[in-house]
Design an enzyme around this catalytic site. Structure first.
Site, PDB file in Angstrom:
ATOM      1  N   CYS A 344       0.763  -1.068   0.120  1.00 19.29           N
ATOM      2  CA  CYS A 344       0.128   0.110   0.135  1.00 19.29           C
ATOM      3  C   CYS A 344       0.860   1.164   0.136  1.00 19.29           C
ATOM      4  O   CYS A 344       0.694   2.085  -0.665  1.00 19.29           O
ATOM      5  CB  CYS A 344      -0.976  -0.042   0.994  1.00 19.29           C
ATOM      6  N   ARG A 373       7.359 -11.000   5.091  1.00 22.30           N
ATOM      7  CA  ARG A 373       7.126 -10.612   6.455  1.00 22.30           C
ATOM      8  C   ARG A 373       7.628 -11.641   7.183  1.00 22.30           C
ATOM      9  O   ARG A 373       7.541 -12.945   7.013  1.00 22.30           O
ATOM     10  CB  ARG A 373       5.400 -10.718   6.725  1.00 22.30           C
ATOM     11  N   GLN A 391       0.845 -11.315  -3.005  1.00 24.90           N
ATOM     12  CA  GLN A 391      -0.534 -11.088  -2.997  1.00 24.90           C
ATOM     13  C   GLN A 391      -1.146 -10.613  -4.462  1.00 24.90           C
ATOM     14  O   GLN A 391      -0.527 -10.116  -5.448  1.00 24.90           O
ATOM     15  CB  GLN A 391      -0.766  -9.950  -2.064  1.00 24.90           C
ATOM     16  N   ASP A 393      -2.624  -7.996  -4.842  1.00 24.44           N
ATOM     17  CA  ASP A 393      -3.140  -6.708  -4.054  1.00 24.44           C
ATOM     18  C   ASP A 393      -3.728  -5.799  -5.143  1.00 24.44           C
ATOM     19  O   ASP A 393      -3.535  -5.731  -6.456  1.00 24.44           O
ATOM     20  CB  ASP A 393      -1.833  -6.320  -3.441  1.00 24.44           C
ATOM     21  N   HIS A 395      -5.291  -1.386  -4.723  1.00 21.27           N
ATOM     22  CA  HIS A 395      -5.877  -0.369  -4.115  1.00 21.27           C
ATOM     23  C   HIS A 395      -6.715   0.613  -4.778  1.00 21.27           C
ATOM     24  O   HIS A 395      -6.124   1.032  -5.859  1.00 21.27           O
ATOM     25  CB  HIS A 395      -4.541   0.377  -3.414  1.00 21.27           C
ATOM     26  N   LYS A 475     -14.062  -3.369   7.367  1.00 24.26           N
ATOM     27  CA  LYS A 475     -13.348  -4.097   6.418  1.00 24.26           C
ATOM     28  C   LYS A 475     -14.505  -5.556   6.232  1.00 24.26           C
ATOM     29  O   LYS A 475     -15.455  -5.652   7.021  1.00 24.26           O
ATOM     30  CB  LYS A 475     -12.327  -4.720   6.957  1.00 24.26           C
ATOM     31  N   HIS A 521      -8.278  -1.156   0.485  1.00 26.14           N
ATOM     32  CA  HIS A 521      -7.305  -2.138   0.083  1.00 26.14           C
ATOM     33  C   HIS A 521      -8.204  -3.322  -0.241  1.00 26.14           C
ATOM     34  O   HIS A 521      -9.069  -3.898   0.518  1.00 26.14           O
ATOM     35  CB  HIS A 521      -6.712  -2.594   1.481  1.00 26.14           C
TER      36      HIS A 521
END
Length: 649
Positions: A344, A373, A391, A393, A395, A475, A521
RNA sequence: GCUGCAGUAGCUCAGUGGUAGAGCGCGUCAUUGGUAAUGACGAGGUCGGGAGUUCAAUCCUCCCCUGCAGCACCA
């Protein structure tokens, strides 16, 4: 003595003196029911048979036939019987709690010496002795002071604490079988002999923190499973074996998909077969995202701590980050960077380049973002929980009033994706504002309402998780159910008011003034690694043709068919199918077995007959019979089936 | 990270205080065989890493690493 009326589930009414117990009613109905009765439900309350009924009531007597009640009682009594067995064997062990859980129960003990596998056998045997005693279960209600005094006197500090946790006004109920006593809400069976002695099994020992808090003392937890009879227990154990057969770690090796090794814990070495699944899935997602109006980007892996400080990760997430320090001696400069744990902040950097107008919104930015991570060592699990992953991912930068439409759009995107990938249904969990949060109540009101109404508009009633939202916004979490009924949380969709603020993202509105965008997200699969693990287990390795790494093997029966096989493979490859020949000097039985174990979906066997006729003998994974068709037919059928779902027609 | 258990050939696993074995796999040879294992022969490990005890350690002790189960974690 006043008379009361007892109404049974079939509507029949019987008259008794007040104070009669459920057990007495059962015996009065029939001697056999009296024997079979385990507990009862009085006016909707699940109770011991021994409790007196004082007024008119609806009464249901439960026997082994009532599955949920019987299992609850058996497992609950198993927990108590196990605790008693442990204390009879080792009197100095302290007891804590022992609840019923899915498929069984556990009980947490405080004991210096660890329980061994042999200890479990000894405990199990003792439990059977206690069951054989058929000790009646007795109960009394005590007042708080007496209970506390009792547990202080008997040296059970955890029980003292538990008594203290029982809310005012709730009865403090003590149970006994034999001389053994425990604090418990109940209800329980009438006597220990009602637990089927051949339908339970102690499964394992592990550590568990007192009251689930890592700051507290670690206790020893013994897990057990219990059922109504031997057959049910056996069925459960068989089911566990079946689940173990689909373990992605085992199939990953058998299908030669990937491996992991100790030099790179929590990271994956993808083999050609596994990488094939990965790229096929990624190609699919990329096409879907393009069609869904996303722009794809790519951002750096190693990023200076300054950005993480600005985003808040340095403060809140540092423990989970791989920190990369370059020292002066080597580099002539000192730098502290971190591998990105999330994408992000980098996406905001792209958003921040140049001026953005309200006309640019919503801006849907996607990245197959590789993240690292530092997950706690105990959390690692195959390819499902790793330290290096990618991911799907994305945004979405938008205005507040676009949250609802973007949410609806995403739910439909995700729903189609899961369907394409072979999952029947999914659940949605909605987490709203936590106590500690950023942003005004007014903004939260709007965001929560937008998420909820978009979810409902999609025909989904979300499960509520009050107070479980992120500190930066509410979320949605998307949980899919696999072929053997297990739930996996994969997708997520989160509203974020905070990061655009921290990283100073803005756009120029219609009014010519700068405004703060909202960030959504979102991820559909979550991570490719974890999702592929789920796919492997869901399909038990038997992937649909379009996802299968090796789609077709052309296996020769005699070496005279080698050239023919090579020609078929060439035709299949020209049609975009992942095919290979197997013309090794082995019998067809051997080849069929080997490729079946390797989960190859289609085997085309060719021998003299096929060479002569220009045909193949097509055998699908798991099928007993094969079908002889022409090469052209086989290519046409397989071409269609091997086409990714989103490209078919 | 915590508790417990484990780490022997590519895989699954047996084994012993005196430097190790099976099946499968792999290689070679023979066999050309119709839909879940053809046969014979052969190669292959210094028993996760380090330290210690011992005349001697894969086996005992300690430390570390990795894995497994559960707990905690999953921002």
């Amino acid at each position: 003595m006043s008379q009361i009326t007892i109404t049974l589930p079939d509507g029949a009414q019987r008259s008794y003196e007040a104070g009669i117990t459920g057990g007495e009613v059962a015996s009065d109905i029939s001697k056999s029911l009296g024997k079979a009765a385990l507990a009862c439900t009085v006016n909707g309350e699940f109770r011991d048979l021994s409790r007196p009924i004082e007024a008119d009531a609806d009464l249901a007597i439960h026997t082994l036939k009532d599955e949920p009640q019987a299992l609850e009682l058996i497992r609950h009594d198993c927990a108590h019987i196990m605790a008693r067995a442990v204390q009879e064997i080792w009197p100095d062990v302290k007891v804590t709690i022992g609840p019923v859980i899915e498929n069984g129960w556990y009980y947490d003990f405080d004991r210096e010496e660890p329980f061994s596998a042999e200890d479990l056998e000894v405990i199990e045997k003792k439990m059977r002795d206690i069951i054989a005693l058929r000790d009646p279960v007795r109960t009394e209600i005590w007042d708080r002071a007496r209970a506390v005094a009792h547990y202080e006197a008997s040296g059970e500090p955890f029980k003292v604490e538990l008594v203290g946790m029982i809310p005012e006004g709730e009865a403090i109920r003590m149970y006994w079988h034999g001389d053994w006593q425990d604090l418990c809400r109940g209800p329980h069976l009438a006597h220990t002999g009602q637990v089927p002695a051949d339908a339970f099994k102690l499964m394992r020992v592990s550590g568990a923190y007192w009251r689930g808090d890592a700051k507290n003392k670690q206790l020893q937890r013994i897990y057990g499973t219990a059922w109504r009879n031997k057959q049910e227990l056996k069925a459960y154990l068989t089911m566990l074996e079946e689940a173990a057969k689909r373990d992605h770690r085992k199939l990953g090796r058998e299908m030669d998909l990937f491996h992991m090794q100790e030099e790179a814990p929590g990271q994956i070495f993808w083999h050609p077969n596994g990488w094939n699944i990965y790229t096929t899935l990624q190609d699919y997602m990329r096409r879907r995202q393009r069609a869904g109006g996303y722009v794809e980007v790519n951002t750096p892996q190693v990023v200076d701590r300054k950005l993480w400080e600005a985003s808040g990760h340095w403060e809140k997430y540092q423990e989970n980050m791989f920190i990369v320090e370059v020292d002066e001696e080597h580099a002539r400069e000192k730098a502290i960077n971190a591998l990105k744990p999330m994408n992000c902040p980098c996406h905001v950097q792209i958003f921040n380049q140049g001026m953005k107008s309200y006309r640019d919104l919503p801006l849907r930015m996607a990245e197959f973002g590789s993240c690292n991570r530092y997950e706690p060592s105990g959390a690692l699990h195959g390819i499902m929980r790793v330290r290096g992953f990618t991911q799907d991912d994305g945004h979405i930068f938008c205005r507040e009033d676009q949250i609802e439409a973007e949410t609806a759009e995403f739910i439909s995107f995700l729903s189609k994706t899961y369907q394409d990938l072979g999952f029947e249904g999914f659940k949605v969990k909605f987490s709203d504002r936590p106590e500690v949060r950023a942003g005004s109540d007014e903004v939260w009101d709007k965001a929560e309402a937008a998420l909820l109404s978009a979810t409902r508009a999609a025909g989904i009633e979300p499960e509520l998780n009050p107070g479980e939202g992120a500190f930066y916004g509410p979320k949605l979490e998307f949980v899919l159910t696999d072929a053997i009924g297990r739930d996996w949380q994969c997708g997520t969709h989160q509203v974020d008011f905070v990061l655009p603020e921290r990283l100073d993202a803005s756009y120029i509105g219609q009014d010519g003034e700068p405004h703060r965008p909202v960030m959504l997200h979102r991820a559909t699969l979550g991570s490719f690694e974890r999702f592929i693990g789920i796919l492997i287990e869901n399909h038990a390795g038997k992937f649909p043709l379009w996802l299968a790494p090796r789609q077709v093997v052309v296996a020769t029966i005699v070496s005279d068919a080698d050239a023919f096989a090579a020609d078929i493979v060439a035709q299949l490859r020209a049609a975009g199918i992942r095919a290979e020949t197997d013309s090794r000097n082995e019998k067809i039985n051997y080849k069929v077995r080997e490729h079946s174990v390797g989960k190859v979906p289609v085997i085309l066997a060719v021998g003299r007959q096929e060479v002569e006729d220009g045909t193949v003998s097509m055998r699908r994974l798991g099928e007993k019979h094969s079908k002889v068709i022409t090469v052209a037919e086989a290519v046409a059928i397989l071409r269609e089936e091997a086409t990714p779902v989103d490209l078919r027609h």
